[in-house]
Design an enzyme around this catalytic site. Structure first.
Site, PDB file in Angstrom:
ATOM      1  N   LYS A 130       0.868  -1.184   0.000  1.00 41.77           N
ATOM      2  CA  LYS A 130       0.000   0.000   0.000  1.00 41.77           C
ATOM      3  C   LYS A 130       0.899   1.226   0.000  1.00 41.77           C
ATOM      4  CE  LYS A 130      -4.450   1.028   0.200  1.00 41.77           C
ATOM      5  NZ  LYS A 130      -5.653   0.277  -0.220  1.00 41.77           N
ATOM      6  N   ASP A 170      -7.035   4.385  -4.520  1.00 42.59           N
ATOM      7  CA  ASP A 170      -7.684   4.243  -3.210  1.00 42.59           C
ATOM      8  C   ASP A 170      -8.303   5.614  -2.908  1.00 42.59           C
ATOM      9  OD1 ASP A 170      -7.929   2.345  -0.759  1.00 42.59           O
ATOM     10  OD2 ASP A 170      -7.226   4.175   0.169  1.00 42.59           O
TER      11      ASP A 170
END
Ligand code: NDP
Length: 449
Positions: A130, A170
């Site tokens: 991430k 995201d």
């Protein structure tokens, strides 16, 4: 939980907190997983002796870097960029990039940790990662967003690649930002490869990727309901957020004959008892994607109530889909949902429920689809985008939707396999253990690395 497991859990968490001081989101995400995994491995010395859980709570590496860019007034701005490469035991690192003022190393470590188990559940060969930045895209012009994305990729490009690490979108990173970053990658590397997912259709993107997380979340909820002899049709749903995941959650609930009565953003929520039908949803998509407006405008447009500064969990419903951000449901919110008769909670956002809320769901034995299972549809279609890029072809919308449907069903079935308890399914336990086993077995096979 046997006494020996409780003391092991406490010891484990004490060590983790000592090594990662102040990283509360990371502690929370690890606790949620180890409370399921420790009882599972307590009598499995192969995992315990190889210290698999200890190794899985230490990311492979964390890259942090300065991102320097100029705003429209010519002022120099400095942000911090990150990429957490958590675990590549079963495939290249894979996970989104978040641009939000609340981004810290702790937030990205929790997301990368969760991503590792989620990606394992999809059955596709993807590891967990991430990234992101504390850059706040709100109120920035298109040119400012472009310059920031280019500056961010100028450093990130040397750490990623189609066989190494494949980021996606995201919060705060949608089609526009992915395109700017991909363009900069092409300029720097001179190589047209599938290094990012969520790309535009004209340059290697996949159909259904935009819809995948929201659709997948509702498919997962449908599978939980069917397993209990029920269906989405005729049910009332509460959804939080109004971004990508929330929009396509509403769309799929509508397709399946349910009714969604709320949406929210960071300023509050709207309650539309008539339901957010297809026409109103198109208006929301335009509001959020093109006009970048606030959800309060919905209340003015369609004549319903806006609740400033509040979250929608006190609105009576059968199904709840938290689709905004982490820790948006606390214990009291969960108890309000349960008192009002909720039968299923499916998490579109990552870790939207605090531990107290999760305990309340489990005590009440409602169907609780945790994020690593319920929102895995997005990364699953990202995995399919990678496959299409490698094969240099594009599958049709129907074919991709069918694959997404099968993947979500398969995730549901794995959760049932590992989470079946007397008289009900503990989907939290099921998802944690099923996600763990595949990664752990790969790590065991590699020896001490
Ligand atoms: P978007 O940026 O499209 O939308 C985010 C939404 O959540 C907006 O409505 C935003 O409101 C709201 N929100 C964000 N932060 C807060 C906050 N602190 N308090 C209240 N509301 C907030 O993001 P996505 O829809 O893509 O992501 C939503 C969630 O889903 C995240 O947890 C993400 O990690 C998760 N997720 C996303 C996937 C994807 O494919 N996009 C895949 C899997 C999980 P505002 O505009 O006011 O900030």
């Amino acid at each position: 939980m046997p006494y020996s497991t409780i003391s092991t859990l406490e010891e484990f968490m004490d060590g983790l907190k000592r090594r990662n001081p102040g990283e509360h989101e990371f502690h929370q995400a690890v606790y949620e997983v180890v409370q399921s995994v420790l009882p599972f491995i307590i009598d499995k010395p192969e995992y315990r002796d190889a210290q698999i859980m200890e190794r899985l709570t230490e990311p492979d590496r964390i890259i942090t870097f300065r991102v320097c860019w100029q705003d429209d007034e010519g002022q120099v701005r400095v942000n911090r960029g990150y990429r957490v490469q958590h675990c590549n035991a079963i495939g290249p690192y894979k996970g989104g990039i978040r641009f939000h003022k609340s981004v810290t190393q702790s937030v990205l470590k929790f997301l990368a940790f969760e991503q590792t188990f989620k990606n394992s559940l999809t059955g596709l060969p993807m590891g967990g990662g991430k990234g992101g930045s504390d850059f706040n895209p709100k109120g920035k012009s298109d040119s400012e967003v472009m310059r920031f994305c280019q500056a961010f990729m100028t450093e990130l490009h040397r750490h990623i690649g189609p066989h190494t690490d494949v980021p996606a979108g995201d919060i705060g990173v949608g089609a526009r930002e992915v395109s700017y970053m991909f363009g900069q990658y092409l300029r720097l590397e001179n190589e047209f490869v599938g290094v990012l997912t969520g790309k535009g259709l004209a340059f290697g993107g996949s159909l259904i990727r935009t819809e995948a997380t929201g659709y997948g979340c509702v498919y997962y909820c449908q599978d939980m309901l069917r397993h209990a002899g029920q269906d989405v049709e005729g049910k009332t749903a509460v959804v939080s957020g109004s971004g990508n995941v929330a929009q396509y959650t509403v769309e799929k609930v509508n397709h399946l004959g349910g009714k969604v009565v709320t949406l929210s953003d960071s300023s509050g929520f709207i309650h539309d008892p008539e339901g957010i039908d297809a026409e109103k949803l198109e208006w929301v998509k335009d509001l959020k994607e093109n006009r970048r407006g606030r959800i309060s405008e919905y209340a003015q447009e369609f004549g319903c109530e806006f609740f400033e500064g509040q979250r929608p969990w006190a609105v009576p419903c059968d199904l709840a889909f938290p689709c905004a951000t982490q820790n948006e449901i606390n214990e009291d919110d969960a108890k309000a949902l349960i008192a009002n008769g909720v039968i299923a909670v499916a998490e579109g956002a990552n870790m939207p429920s605090e531990q107290g809320a999760i305990d309340a769901y489990i005590d009440a034995r409602i169907m609780f689809g945790p994020s690593k299972a319920a929102n895995a549809g997005g990364v699953a279609v990202s995995g399919l985008e990678m496959t299409q890029n490698s094969m240099r072809l594009s599958w049709s919308r129907d074919e991709l939707d069918q694959r997404l449907r099968e993947i979500m069903m398969n995730i549901h079935d794995q959760c049932v396999e590992y989470g079946q308890e007397e008289g009900w399914v503990n989907y939290l336990q099921g998802s944690n253990v099923a996600g763990f086993v595949k990664v752990a077995d790969a790590m065991l096979a590699y020896g001490v690395v």
